[in-house]
Design an enzyme around this catalytic site. Structure first.
Site, short mmCIF file in Angstrom:
data_model
loop_
_atom_site.label_atom_id
_atom_site.label_comp_id
_atom_site.label_asym_id
_atom_site.label_seq_id
_atom_site.Cartn_x
_atom_site.Cartn_y
_atom_site.Cartn_z
N ASP A 97 -0.65 -7.91 6.72
CA ASP A 97 -1.38 -6.63 6.71
C ASP A 97 -2.19 -6.41 5.45
O ASP A 97 -2.43 -5.28 5.04
CB ASP A 97 -0.37 -5.49 6.87
CG ASP A 97 0.75 -5.56 5.85
OD1 ASP A 97 0.56 -6.24 4.83
OD2 ASP A 97 1.81 -4.95 6.07
N GLU A 119 2.95 -11.88 12.60
CA GLU A 119 3.62 -10.64 12.14
C GLU A 119 2.83 -9.41 12.63
O GLU A 119 2.48 -8.51 11.86
CB GLU A 119 3.78 -10.60 10.62
CG GLU A 119 4.79 -9.58 10.13
CD GLU A 119 4.84 -9.50 8.60
OE1 GLU A 119 4.06 -8.76 8.00
OE2 GLU A 119 5.68 -10.21 8.02
N GLU A 133 -2.01 -0.77 3.98
CA GLU A 133 -1.53 -1.78 4.93
C GLU A 133 -1.44 -1.28 6.37
O GLU A 133 -1.72 -2.04 7.31
CB GLU A 133 -0.17 -2.34 4.48
CG GLU A 133 -0.23 -3.21 3.24
CD GLU A 133 -0.25 -2.43 1.93
OE1 GLU A 133 -0.14 -1.17 1.97
OE2 GLU A 133 -0.38 -3.05 0.86
N HIS A 205 5.85 -3.01 -6.00
CA HIS A 205 4.42 -3.23 -6.18
C HIS A 205 3.53 -2.37 -5.28
O HIS A 205 2.31 -2.48 -5.33
CB HIS A 205 4.07 -4.69 -5.91
CG HIS A 205 4.11 -5.04 -4.45
ND1 HIS A 205 5.26 -5.36 -3.80
CD2 HIS A 205 3.13 -5.07 -3.52
CE1 HIS A 205 4.99 -5.60 -2.53
NE2 HIS A 205 3.70 -5.43 -2.33
N ARG A 207 1.13 0.28 -3.53
CA ARG A 207 0.14 1.21 -4.08
C ARG A 207 0.62 2.66 -4.04
O ARG A 207 0.34 3.44 -4.95
CB ARG A 207 -1.17 1.09 -3.30
CG ARG A 207 -2.13 0.09 -3.90
CD ARG A 207 -3.39 -0.04 -3.05
NE ARG A 207 -4.43 -0.76 -3.76
CZ ARG A 207 -4.41 -2.06 -4.03
NH1 ARG A 207 -3.38 -2.80 -3.68
NH2 ARG A 207 -5.41 -2.63 -4.67
N HIS A 238 5.52 -7.78 -10.70
CA HIS A 238 4.27 -8.11 -10.02
C HIS A 238 3.10 -7.97 -11.01
O HIS A 238 3.08 -7.01 -11.78
CB HIS A 238 4.10 -7.14 -8.84
CG HIS A 238 3.02 -7.51 -7.88
ND1 HIS A 238 1.68 -7.41 -8.19
CD2 HIS A 238 3.06 -7.99 -6.61
CE1 HIS A 238 0.96 -7.80 -7.15
NE2 HIS A 238 1.78 -8.17 -6.18
#
Ligand code: UD1
Ligand code: UDP
Length: 366
Positions: A97, A119, A133, A205, A207, A238
């Site tokens: 995604d 997926e 995503e 990580h 957003r 990350h």
């Protein structure tokens, strides 16, 4: 006649989860396999490609420091135009995604090239969460031809969106294919972690956690580490600057908190195996932890991977200081609560997902 299949990878999780498909396609005599790295991630992607001995045929080297989503998307689309015109693949496979996935699906749609989405079907039904995503998945789901879904739940999600049932294939998640192979190796943890102490493994990580939520998460880890000096905390950070800046400023130089660079997949899996429990907002880690029998506290308010929560092996704790501290402390102190979350079942796959995906493509093209 061979068929040209182009597998695209952009970020770390895409490479881990596409690797089993690439390996399976290599054994198919009817496939002319091509691998495209957009390199939306550079260092993280190369780490995985090296580990799985995958050499991309084309590399767009798209990553820029702290890249903005609009610029990233625009640059991807321009470069993909050239690649698709030059390569003329019979089919393109994308995984997950990310912005790479969405941009490839759109570029292939404009070039009338069929896309297989590995997926597929994960949904929170909240377009802003996870951001961006959920939108990437919905757009890719509209444009893809083959939808390789990990679970019955993701199958149902796509039916609800009107995707034709004959184009949906329940395969399991390819991450379990990769995990089972790597977890079978006996690798020592490279970090400074005391082997005699319990280990809490942390990753973050997303957003939507940038800023205040990530600060809350770090303050909670700080408090937990201080209150539990006999427990080790390992946090591979990350490289997104929105993550490193906050994590380094709040958690560096604490005696039982070990901040590290991102671990190689094999070492990260060693850390998963060695851990007592896991705190994460990662998608992939939500799939891997249950397969290894590790309880997981998800640092998010909602998840597109509800199966582990429903089975009682994962719990959503969001980014709330109090909830993270309370739920983690409970699992550290209360053996019954801890054991209730240790099941060792994998709702996301049996290690044969890539095989099923290749079977679908073989049947289509034969
Ligand atoms: C991306 C995906 C996210 C996925 C995550 C997996 C998008 C919008 N986001 O998030 O869905 O869960 O990857 O990790 O597709 N960086 C480096 N080196 C690297 C990788 C990243 O320095 O190897 C830094 C760069 O400054 C880069 C920034 O991280 O600009 C952000 O990278 P980006 O791919 O835009 O987003 P992620 O937060 O990594
Ligand atoms: N991972 C890794 N090294 C690390 C952290 C994670 O190899 O230091 C692996 C992890 O096992 C999983 C994948 O990276 O397979 C998850 O990637 P990430 O959390 O970056 O993205 P998401 O899955 O949330 O999209």
């Amino acid at each position: 006649m061979t068929k040209k299949i182009l597998c695209v990878v952009g970020t770390r999780p895409e490479a881990i989860k596409m690797a089993p498909v690439i390996q399976a396609l290599k054994n198919e005599p009817w496939v002319n396999l091509r691998v495209l790295a957009t390199a939306q991630h550079r260092h993280l992607l190369d780490q995985v490609l090296n580990f799985f001995s995958i050499e991309p045929d084309i590399d767009l080297n798209i990553m820029r420091p702290n890249q903005a989503l609009t610029t990233l998307t625009a640059r991807l689309l321009l470069d993909l135009d050239d690649v698709l015109l030059a390569e003329k693949p019979d089919a393109v496979l994308v995984q997950g995604d990310t912005t790479t996935v969405m941009a490839v699906a759109l570029a292939c749609f404009y070039h009338r090239i069929p896309v297989g989405h590995v997926e597929a079907g994960l949904r929170t039904w909240n377009i802003s969460n996870p951001f961006p995503e959920e939108a990437n998945r919905v757009i890719t789901g509209k444009l893809a031809h083959w939808h390789f879904v990990p679970t019955e739940g993701s199958h149902q999600n796509l039916l609800r969106e009107g995707v034709a049932d004959e184009n949906i294939f329940i395969t399991g998640n390819t991450v379990i294919d990769a995990l089972l192979v790597v977890a079978a190796q006996n690798i020592e943890l490279p970090a400074q972690v005391d082997p005699n102490k319990r280990l809490v493994l942390i990753t973050a990580h997303r957003r939507e956690n940038f800023g205040e939520p990530l600060r809350n998460i770090c303050h909670a880890i700080q408090a937990l580490a201080q209150n539990n000096p006999e427990v080790e905390f390992l946090f591979p950070v990350h490289p997104n600057p929105n993550v490193t800046n906050i994590v380094n400023s709040l958690l560096a130089n604490k005696p039982n908190i070990h901040l590290s660079a991102p671990l190689d997949y094999v070492h990260f899996v060693a850390a998963l195996k060695r851990s007592f429990l896991i705190l994460t907002d990662s998608g992939g880690v939500q799939e891997e932890a249950p397969a290894l029998g590790k309880p997981i506290l998800v640092l998010r308010n909602e998840t597109e991977r509800p199966e582990a929560v429903e089975q009682g092996v994962a719990k959503l704790v969001g980014s709330h200081y109090g909830q993270i501290v309370e739920e983690t402390q409970r699992l550290l102190d209360d053996t019954t609560a801890y054991q209730a979350m240790v099941k060792g079942t994998s709702p996301y796959g049996d290690g044969h997902a890539a095989e099923r995906i290749v079977n679908v493509l073989r049947e289509h093209f034969s």
